[in-house]
Design an enzyme around this catalytic site. Structure first.
Site, PDB file in Angstrom:
ATOM      1  N   GLU A 198      33.603 -61.611 -49.538  1.00 39.89           N
ATOM      2  CA  GLU A 198      34.962 -61.649 -49.386  1.00 39.89           C
ATOM      3  C   GLU A 198      35.408 -62.224 -48.046  1.00 39.89           C
ATOM      4  OE1 GLU A 198      36.735 -57.557 -50.445  1.00 39.89           O
ATOM      5  OE2 GLU A 198      35.752 -58.054 -52.638  1.00 39.89           O
ATOM      6  N   GLU A 246      32.181 -58.874 -61.025  1.00 42.04           N
ATOM      7  CA  GLU A 246      32.809 -57.546 -60.978  1.00 42.04           C
ATOM      8  C   GLU A 246      34.075 -57.441 -61.897  1.00 42.04           C
ATOM      9  OE1 GLU A 246      33.941 -56.794 -56.914  1.00 42.04           O
ATOM     10  OE2 GLU A 246      31.969 -57.270 -56.046  1.00 42.04           O
TER      11      GLU A 246
END
Ligand code: G3I
Length: 397
Positions: A170, A289
């Site tokens: 991220e 995820e």
């Protein structure tokens, strides 16, 4: 020589396709694929189907079903929290390996691969580190050295036991951040500049020559406008193309796949296209995820099936879109759900205004939901010529 190589490759392809079309025989019993686990069905395509694991749930003596499903249904596991820096080094210089070791041992006992999560992220950093930077007691050169040491220590400890590492997580902003023009965000970019990405991958490769090294992010399931100023997938694509061109040892891109049924979302072809474009950079891919949450309206909370059913159906459809896209692209090595049951999902704790939940493939009583059955049917019904076995990638030097 070339011709012979092609002939060998052709023979292997024919044999593989033949093997895929063969149904395992059991003495006297018709083969029933629906009784197979997701993990076993994925292996038919060379695809690992995994889950994030909560160590609290795994160690809860009153929750044996969690342990059983975690051990049997999946062919790979990811630590939901215990490999993050704040868990591994809560006080400076003292590593707490216990929970992470336990997960790696659990995986070995159950013949599961491990996705390592995560070496560099701006969240869940230890207080001594962020506090030290904030009060000026940790300088920039020291911070860079601490990062190098952390990556090296962790990657070396688990060398040979981690299949894929999320090296950097991220790193890129979202259009709703300030400023809205996409940029490198968070603690590491602020203090070390974007050069930390290349450093992190190089240090990880030096510490573990064999793991596949991934960049991992959310909201990169499909391309948008194509303008890197507002299309996060394009920004990440350009970033990875540059890193590859510089010879940085990044092997793969992980698309997290945190979706919500209240959004527009994508069709299978759009997601497939994104995986293909990343593959064209020489990368392997993965969904890392996956969960698909819904708003818990008053009706949902009161058990109104007219409100619950459309959400479960929309959730199942989105799980399935990502699974089909993954199956369709041979570089997509794994499909990991971020927790498998609604009683151990990060979603309700995170989204409370309005409350959200229903994000996983099993309900709170470990009953498989529509989403479970849909991705299972995707795994069963897929095959040549559109779905072929996964590639066997070599880590980049
Ligand atoms: O361990 C403490 C516990 O001691 C304390 O009593 C409790 C009270 O709140 O908090 C516990 O820590 C929580 C931790 O999860 C472990 O359960 C934190 O508050 C909570 O913020 C933390 O949330 C995790 C979140 O990352 C943090 O950013 C979620 O479990 C985890 O699922 C989530 O995972 C991330 C991925 O790593 C990266 N991609 C997004 C994904 C979802 O946010």
């Amino acid at each position: 020589m070339k011709v012979r190589r092609w002939m060998t490759a052709g023979a292997v392809a024919v044999a593989t396709v033949a093997a895929l079309n063969t149904v395992p025989a059991a003495a006297g019993k018709p083969y029933d694929p629906t009784s197979q686990t997701l993990g076993a069905l994925g292996l038919r395509h060379g695809l690992q189907v995994g889950t994030a694991i909560s160590m609290d749930a795994l160690n809860d003596a009153d929750d044996p079903q969690y342990r059983k499903i975690a051990a049997t249904e999946f062919s790979s596991v990811t630590a939901e929290n215990v490999m993050k820096w704040e868990s591994l080094e809560p006080t400076r210089g003292n590593y707490n390996w216990g929970p992470a070791d336990q997960l790696v041992d659990f995986a070995k006992r159950n013949r599961q691969r491990v996705r390592g999560h995560v070496l560099v992220w701006h969240n869940q950093l230890p207080e001594w580190l962020t506090g030290g930077v904030a009060d000026g007691s940790i300088s920039k050169p020291e911070l860079r050295e601490l990062l190098r040491r952390h990556i090296t220590t962790v990657a070396k400890r688990y060398q040979g036991r981690i299949w894929q590492w999320d090296v950097v997580n991220e790193a890129v902003s979202d259009p709703w951040d300030t400023p809205p023009t996409l940029h490198y965000k968070g603690f590491w970019a602020e203090h070390l500049g974007p050069g930390y990405l290349a450093d992190a991958f190089r240090w990880a490769r030096a510490a573990d020559p064999k793991a596949l090294l991934y960049y991992n992010d959310y909201n990169i399931e499909a391309f948008g406008s194509g303008n890197p100023a507002d299309d996060k997938t394009q920004f990440v694509y350009d970033m990875l193309r540059r890193l590859r061109a510089q010879g940085v040892p990044v092997d793969g891109v992980g698309s997290q796949g945190h979706l919500g049924t209240q959004y527009g979302n994508y069709n299978t072809f759009q997601v497939t296209e994104a995986l293909r474009r990343f593959t064209s950079l020489g990368l392997v891919t993965a969904f890392t995820e996956v969960d698909v949450r819904s708003q818990l309206t008053e009706g949902v909370r009161a058990g109104d099936s007219e409100e619950i059913n459309p959400r479960l159906q929309a959730s199942a459809a989105n799980f399935s879109v990502l699974m089909k896209a993954c199956l369709a692209v041979r570089s997509c090595l794994s499909y990991t759900v971020w927790g498998f049951s609604d009683n151990h999902s990060w979603v309700p704790g995170w989204f409370d205004d309005p409350p959200e939940g229903l994000a996983t493939i099993y309900d709170e009583n470990y009953q498989p939901k529509l989403a479970y059955h849909e991705i299972k049917s995707d795994l069963i019904l897929a095959g040549p010529p559109y779905v072929l076995p996964r590639l066997a990638p070599k880590p980049r030097r």
